[in-house]
Design a protein around this motif. Structure first.
Motif, PDB file in Angstrom:
ATOM      1  N   LEU A  91       0.823  -1.212   0.000  1.00  0.00           N
ATOM      2  CA  LEU A  91       0.000   0.000   0.000  1.00  0.00           C
ATOM      3  C   LEU A  91       0.857   1.262   0.000  1.00  0.00           C
ATOM      4  O   LEU A  91       0.327   2.373  -0.037  1.00  0.00           O
ATOM      5  N   VAL A 105      -1.071   6.233   3.917  1.00  0.00           N
ATOM      6  CA  VAL A 105      -2.287   6.346   4.717  1.00  0.00           C
ATOM      7  C   VAL A 105      -3.578   6.374   3.887  1.00  0.00           C
ATOM      8  O   VAL A 105      -4.514   5.631   4.190  1.00  0.00           O
ATOM      9  N   ILE A 155      -4.397   2.935   2.893  1.00  0.00           N
ATOM     10  CA  ILE A 155      -4.834   2.088   4.023  1.00  0.00           C
ATOM     11  C   ILE A 155      -6.313   2.351   4.285  1.00  0.00           C
ATOM     12  O   ILE A 155      -7.104   1.426   4.450  1.00  0.00           O
ATOM     13  N   VAL A 156      -6.675   3.646   4.300  1.00  0.00           N
ATOM     14  CA  VAL A 156      -8.072   4.029   4.548  1.00  0.00           C
ATOM     15  C   VAL A 156      -8.988   3.414   3.490  1.00  0.00           C
ATOM     16  O   VAL A 156     -10.026   2.827   3.798  1.00  0.00           O
ATOM     17  N   THR A 207      -8.417   0.778   1.717  1.00  0.00           N
ATOM     18  CA  THR A 207      -8.465  -0.676   1.925  1.00  0.00           C
ATOM     19  C   THR A 207      -9.425  -1.029   3.058  1.00  0.00           C
ATOM     20  O   THR A 207     -10.220  -1.965   2.943  1.00  0.00           O
ATOM     21  N   LEU A 208      -9.359  -0.271   4.152  1.00  0.00           N
ATOM     22  CA  LEU A 208     -10.252  -0.546   5.291  1.00  0.00           C
ATOM     23  C   LEU A 208     -11.715  -0.392   4.864  1.00  0.00           C
ATOM     24  O   LEU A 208     -12.583  -1.142   5.301  1.00  0.00           O
ATOM     25  N   LYS A 209     -11.970   0.595   3.978  1.00  0.00           N
ATOM     26  CA  LYS A 209     -13.336   0.789   3.469  1.00  0.00           C
ATOM     27  C   LYS A 209     -13.745  -0.403   2.598  1.00  0.00           C
ATOM     28  O   LYS A 209     -14.835  -0.948   2.757  1.00  0.00           O
ATOM     29  N   LEU A 245     -12.693  -3.374   2.677  1.00  0.00           N
ATOM     30  CA  LEU A 245     -12.859  -4.593   3.472  1.00  0.00           C
ATOM     31  C   LEU A 245     -14.048  -4.490   4.425  1.00  0.00           C
ATOM     32  O   LEU A 245     -14.333  -5.418   5.175  1.00  0.00           O
ATOM     33  N   VAL A 263     -14.660  -2.500   7.047  1.00  0.00           N
ATOM     34  CA  VAL A 263     -14.494  -2.257   8.475  1.00  0.00           C
ATOM     35  C   VAL A 263     -14.419  -0.762   8.808  1.00  0.00           C
ATOM     36  O   VAL A 263     -14.246  -0.398   9.964  1.00  0.00           O
ATOM     37  N   LEU A 264     -14.541   0.074   7.794  1.00  0.00           N
ATOM     38  CA  LEU A 264     -14.557   1.529   8.039  1.00  0.00           C
ATOM     39  C   LEU A 264     -15.667   2.162   7.205  1.00  0.00           C
ATOM     40  O   LEU A 264     -15.773   1.866   6.014  1.00  0.00           O
TER      41      LEU A 264
END
Lengths: 249, 318
Positions: A229, A236, A239-240, A242-244, A246, A248-249
């Motif tokens: 990433l 960053v 990462i954000v 990716t979290l979305k 997946l 979880v965000l």
């Protein structure tokens, strides 16, 4: 209280494991060795009990000659003496191991025998209960808190958020898990004294195991490809993202 | 004859025991089951169980490994079972180990593969926390085997069995219950449990201190996750041992595991291998964790995490 602690010498595997050419063993040529983690806590627990109540700790191991390193480490921490059941054979199943231990201690008296819940390597979950049964003494396994009251061991096993409580009259066998205590480091004075401490070394006959070891096998690599990433704080936003993705965000 | 030691939880046959029952058919010959205390025989029929040896001693309803091991030993002997199968649970392994010691029998625990070769059973066992496998051969009779329930799917038999209940006569003295479970102290769950969290943030050697975990706590709070640590972190006292992710700690299986400053020792990876995604943040490009992670970030976690927290806050509008 006189306590026997049974320990095992295992390689400190780190991040990657290779096998020997005959696949019977882990290639340990570039590895250090250590006391199997649960058993390191068993040694610590035994030393704390004798510091509190008096008595002596005897440490016993079944393994190759190099196991003296782990036995001396235990003496350096506070054990009084050590016994090595010396064997280079890699074919000790739980049945043969339990017999060797029971045979080695048949003329000795202990109030408590501590072991690890399972060895880090072979994880057979058997030697403690087998030794207890062969000696005809009570046994509790997977213990993470141990106290003594009215000549009984109060042993607690963690079960989710709950604690299962066992009360064992002594002598007894208790197998412990890491987390029961935080093992100490040996003092320099302890290390020096342990170098000269006598070790009882008994050569063992080759075992006749019921479960015959053939070889080791590495798991199939999952073959998953890593998505990088980025580097440093510039990663960053990714990462954000990716979290979305997946969820979880 | 193959004897399956079955376990029940709150009156229901455990899923793990269903896997053990499914394995029994491979040995050929009739399948019998041994059940201790209160047990429902009806649920065993779909697995082709012909006979249920029932040890109807109510004292066995409370966990008593010594007495249970003695009872199982007596049933195995009286039935002349050639193979004994159970699921590899802490309780079954303990009980079978005690039965095995009484009979001086061989016992292979945590098997992931089984095959028959003449009078012997060739098997594969999960060792080193499941990061490596041992191939071995179990000989003699009876052979005691526990199977890793994750390696064998529960499968009903092609034809159901009669599951005829037969009261097994075993002799148990009060002294056999000396190591019976005495009581249970109930504790309260604090926060989100590691083993069921959807998001886990883990910290290792790279954290450097107990204080540094505060930043992981903050991120976990924003993502509704739990915080754990590697064995290095718990051995250094930065984190309580109950938060350890690894072979000697907790096994996690979140949707996302963010591993910060964790090199990826095998001891740790066997604890997080069931994570659906692993985002590794590490400043060492050669760290083994980059071989196992799904996503990687190269750099210093002490710089990356505060910046990430700011961005996550913006997204969440907090």
């Amino acid at each position: 209280m006189d306590i026997l602690v049974c320990i095992k010498r295992v390689p400190d595997t780190g991040g990657r494991v290779n096998l020997t050419s005959d696949s019977r063993q882990i290639d340990t040529s570039s590895m250090e060795f250590t006391i199997s983690p649960h058993e390191e806590c068993a040694v610590e627990e035994a030393i704390r009990i004798t510091e509190d109540q008096g008595g002596e700790v005897t440490v016993l191991a079944l393994g190759p000659g190099g196991t003296t390193e782990q036995l001396r480490e235990s003496i350096a921490k506070g054990a009084a003496q050590a016994i090595l059941l010396e064997s280079d054979d890699d074919n000790w199943d739980a049945y043969a191991t339990a017999h060797a231990i029971v045979n080695a201690i048949k003329d000795k008296k202990f109030d408590l025998i501590l072991m690890g819940n399972e060895a880090a390597d072979m994880g057979q979950y058997q030697v403690g209960p087998r030794v207890a049964t062969m000696l005809g003494v009570p046994c509790a396994t997977g213990i993470k808190a141990l106290q003594f009251q009215d000549g009984k061991a109060i042993a607690k096993r963690q079960d989710g958020n709950d604690w299962a409580i066992f009360e064992l009259p002594l002598p007894a066998v208790v197998t412990v898990k890491e987390g029961i205590n935080k093992p100490r480091h040996p003092s320099l004075r302890g290390i020096m004294a342990a170098k000269r401490a006598p070790l009882e070394q008994i050569s063992m006959e080759p075992p006749a195991p019921k479960m015959v070891h053939k070889r080791l096998k590495l798991p199939q690599e999952s073959g998953g490809q890593i998505t990088m990433l980025g580097e440093g704080t510039s990663a960053v936003p990714k990462i954000v993202e990716t979290l979305k993705e997946l969820g979880v965000l | 004859m193959t004897l399956v030691y079955v376990e029940y939880q709150n009156g229901a046959l455990t899923e793990a025991s269903q896997s053990a029952l499914s394995v029994a058919s491979m040995f050929g010959g009739p399948i019998h089951a041994v059940a201790l205390g209160s047990a429902d025989a009806e649920v065993l029929k779909p697995y082709g169980v012909e006979k249920v040896l029932h040890v109807a001693d109510d004292r066995l309803n409370t966990y008593a490994p010594g007495a249970a091991g003695k009872a199982v030993h007596q049933v195995i002997s009286s039935q002349s079972a050639e193979t004994v199968v159970a699921a590899s649970t802490a309780s079954a392994n303990e009980i079978l180990a005690r039965a095995a010691a009484l009979g001086d029998w061989g016992f292979a625990s945590a098997c992931t593969e089984l095959s028959i070769e003449g009078d012997a059973v060739n098997l594969t066992r999960a060792i080193w926390g499941g990061s490596l496998f041992q191939e071995a051969q179990l000989t003699g009779s009876p052979k005691l085997i526990t199977i890793d329930p994750n390696a064998f799917a529960a499968q009903q038999a092609s034809a159901p069995g009669a599951a005829v209940v037969e009261e097994a006569t075993v002799t148990l003295d009060d002294a056999d219950f000396v190591d019976q479970l005495k009581s249970v102290e109930t504790g309260e769950q604090q926060g989100i449990p590691l083993d069921s969290a959807k998001v886990v943030i883990g910290g290792g050697r790279g954290l450097g201190s107990e204080e540094a975990f505060a930043i992981l706590e903050e991120l976990a709070g924003l993502l509704n996750g739990a915080v754990g640590g590697s064995r290095v972190a718990t051995n250094n006292g930065w984190r309580s041992h109950s938060d350890q992710i690894g072979q000697t700690g907790t096994q996690i299986g979140p949707d996302v595991y963010i591993a910060c400053g964790i090199s990826g020792a095998i001891q740790h990876m066997v604890g997080c291998k069931n994570s659906k995604n692993i985002i590794a943040i590490n400043k060492d490009a050669d760290a083994p964790i980059f071989q196992r992670a799904s996503h990687g970030v190269l750099g210093d976690l002490h710089e990356i995490l505060p910046a990430l927290i700011e961005e996550v806050k913006k997204v969440k509008g907090v």
